[in-house]
Write an enzyme that holds these catalytic residues in place. Structure first.
Site, mmCIF file in Angstrom:
data_model
loop_
_atom_site.group_PDB
_atom_site.id
_atom_site.type_symbol
_atom_site.label_atom_id
_atom_site.label_comp_id
_atom_site.label_asym_id
_atom_site.label_seq_id
_atom_site.Cartn_x
_atom_site.Cartn_y
_atom_site.Cartn_z
ATOM 1 N N TYR A 168 0.857 -1.196 0.000
ATOM 2 C CA TYR A 168 0.000 0.000 0.000
ATOM 3 C C TYR A 168 0.898 1.253 0.000
ATOM 4 C CZ TYR A 168 -3.081 3.610 1.827
ATOM 5 O OH TYR A 168 -3.776 4.782 2.017
ATOM 6 N N ASP A 213 -1.082 -6.946 7.307
ATOM 7 C CA ASP A 213 -2.074 -5.904 7.032
ATOM 8 C C ASP A 213 -3.268 -6.627 6.410
ATOM 9 O OD1 ASP A 213 -3.671 -3.946 5.861
ATOM 10 O OD2 ASP A 213 -1.999 -2.674 5.267
ATOM 11 N N LYS A 223 -11.784 0.947 5.953
ATOM 12 C CA LYS A 223 -12.256 0.209 4.789
ATOM 13 C C LYS A 223 -13.382 -0.750 5.198
ATOM 14 C CE LYS A 223 -8.710 2.529 3.215
ATOM 15 N NZ LYS A 223 -7.366 1.991 3.124
HETATM 16 C C1 LIG Z 1 -6.062 2.457 3.456
HETATM 17 C C2 LIG Z 1 -5.020 1.462 3.757
HETATM 18 C C3 LIG Z 1 -4.062 1.710 4.755
HETATM 19 C C4 LIG Z 1 -3.975 3.029 5.504
HETATM 20 O O1 LIG Z 1 -5.083 3.226 6.335
HETATM 21 P P1 LIG Z 1 -5.672 4.677 6.694
HETATM 22 O O2 LIG Z 1 -6.859 4.342 7.518
HETATM 23 O O3 LIG Z 1 -5.995 5.356 5.400
HETATM 24 O O4 LIG Z 1 -4.609 5.394 7.440
HETATM 25 C C5 LIG Z 1 -3.128 0.708 5.018
HETATM 26 N N1 LIG Z 1 -3.138 -0.459 4.339
HETATM 27 C C6 LIG Z 1 -4.043 -0.726 3.368
HETATM 28 C C7 LIG Z 1 -3.996 -2.040 2.663
HETATM 29 C C8 LIG Z 1 -5.003 0.226 3.048
HETATM 30 O O5 LIG Z 1 -5.885 -0.042 2.071
#
Ligand SMILES: *Cc1c(COP(=O)(O)O)cnc(C)c1O
Length: 383
Positions: A102, A174, A199
């Site tokens: 990311y 992640d 998300k």
């Molecule tokens: C959006 C995202 C992040 C970062 O998260 P935020 O809430 O925008 O700080 C990290 N990893 C992945 C895979 C993401 O899609």
């Protein structure tokens, strides 16, 4: 001990109980910074909301339950959750991560923590062996994303874990793209699971929030210390919104995945499309691993148009009506993104193109609308 709940029950009840004050079924939004004390140090477990807040506690308990972990931590964003993990390490320590990470994680590693003395290796993790070649006595963490963003590569979490365990290297995943409905990294043996709860967990594109879940109590103490000392905590309203989102995670994810399958198949049979990236295809290089570590294949799809030109990609993006052009993913509404200029703009062109993020790549976050409307929208945009 309370009976362990199955997943669909745990998203609703996990770690939750009616509020002791009036029996409120949903945890109240404790919009307060501080808490009255009878005499110094004599309080009800809450002193100051950077350290603890009852609405955040309710969310943190829920996060732990749905990832089948012991300790949950909520942060003000996904990136602040990752930031907290990096603060576990010292200058000279080495971290191995994926080369199609990311973009924001890459920026945090390469522009901030590199300057503070951490050394990062970015490697193609499709084949877990590539990771092992980089390990030395300074390696402290392997940072996995699976599926990766936006190329939908799958990393074999169990193989990485079994290699890292003997060498006392931590493994963090992640899990943003999968959500715990599809994949539970702690159950696969990982040490830390991280989410951008912005998300799928919150699910309605109305909050920025991050999460960490761990099993080990030493690690949990260190993270609690960092969370309080650095102070990147979410407010009670955002904690509440995320908790509310989590309660429908399972039904949303089922529809997300069902719609994505339909769209991936539609795209792959369409004459205007050159290539579709989605781990549900049998032809996906790590389809079997995806099948073994995920319950379904997720709702993120990337593709390139037949002539693979930026101009054509832009035309398609602009013609879409239901798919909104926007950053982010995982909400109920379908979104379209252009990784090279949006989410991955912070990665040098040369580096992102090596991992496949070319200028004609388009990414869908498939929502939970009627599949017929989504396919009609794509079909008219491809004409
Ligand atoms: C959006 C995202 C992040 C970062 O998260 P935020 O809430 O925008 O700080 C990290 N990893 C992945 C895979 C993401 O899609």
């Amino acid at each position: 001990m309370k009976k362990k709940l199955r997943f669909n029950s745990s998203v609703i009840h996990g770690g939750q109980s009616p509020d002791p004050a009036f029996g409120a079924v949903m945890p109240p939004i404790y919009q307060t910074s501080t808490y009255a004390q009878k005499s110094p140090g004599d309080h009800k477990g809450y002193e100051y909301s950077r350290t603890h807040n009852p609405t955040r506690t309710a969310l943190e308990k829920s996060l732990a339950e749905i990832e089948q972990g012991n300790f949950g931590f909520a942060f003000s964003s996904g990136l602040s959750a990752i930031d907290a993990v990096m603060k576990l390490f010292n200058p000279g320590d080495e971290i191995i991560s994926t080369n199609d990470l990311y973009g924001g994680s890459y920026r945090l590693f390469d522009k901030i923590f590199k300057n503070l003395g951490l050394k990062f290796h970015f490697v193609d993790m499709k084949n877990a062996e590539n990771i092992f070649d980089l390990v030395n006595e300074k390696t402290k963490l392997i940072w996995i994303e699976s599926p990766t963003n936006p190329m939908m590569n799958i990393v074999d979490i169990k193989s990485v874990v079994s290699y890292a365990r003997d060498r006392e290297i931590l493994v963090a995943v992640d899990n943003t793209f999968s959500s715990p409905f599809l994949q539970q990294p702690l159950v696969l043996g990982a040490d830390i699971v991280m989410h951008s709860a912005t998300k799928y967990l919150s699910g309605h594109s109305d909050v920025i929030l991050g999460a960490l879940v761990v099993n080990d109590s030493d690690l949990s103490e260190k993270l609690a210390f960092i969370q309080n000392a650095s102070g990147a905590v979410p407010g009670p309203m955002d904690s509440y919104l995320t908790l509310r989102g989590i309660k429908t995670l399972h039904v949303r994810m089922q529809r997300h995945c069902e719609n994505a399958k339909g769209i991936a198949e539609f795209l792959s049979s369409h004459s205007a499309i050159k290539r579709v990236y989605w781990p549900g295809f049998k032809s996906h290089p790590n389809h079997e691993i995806a099948k073994s570590q995920m319950k379904d294949f997720g709702a993120m799809i990337s593709f390139i148009p037949k002539d693979s030109s930026y101009k054509t990609a832009l035309k398609i993006i602009k013609k879409l009506k239901i798919f909104t052009l926007a950053e982010s993913l995982g909400g109920v509404e379908s979104l379209v993104g252009h990784p090279a200029s949006m989410t991955h703009a912070s990665i040098p062109k040369k580096d992102r193109e090596i991992s496949g993020v070319i200028d004609s790549l388009i990414r869908f976050s498939v929502g939970i609308e009627d599949i017929e409307d989504l396919i009609e929208d794509i079909d008219q945009a491809l004409k």
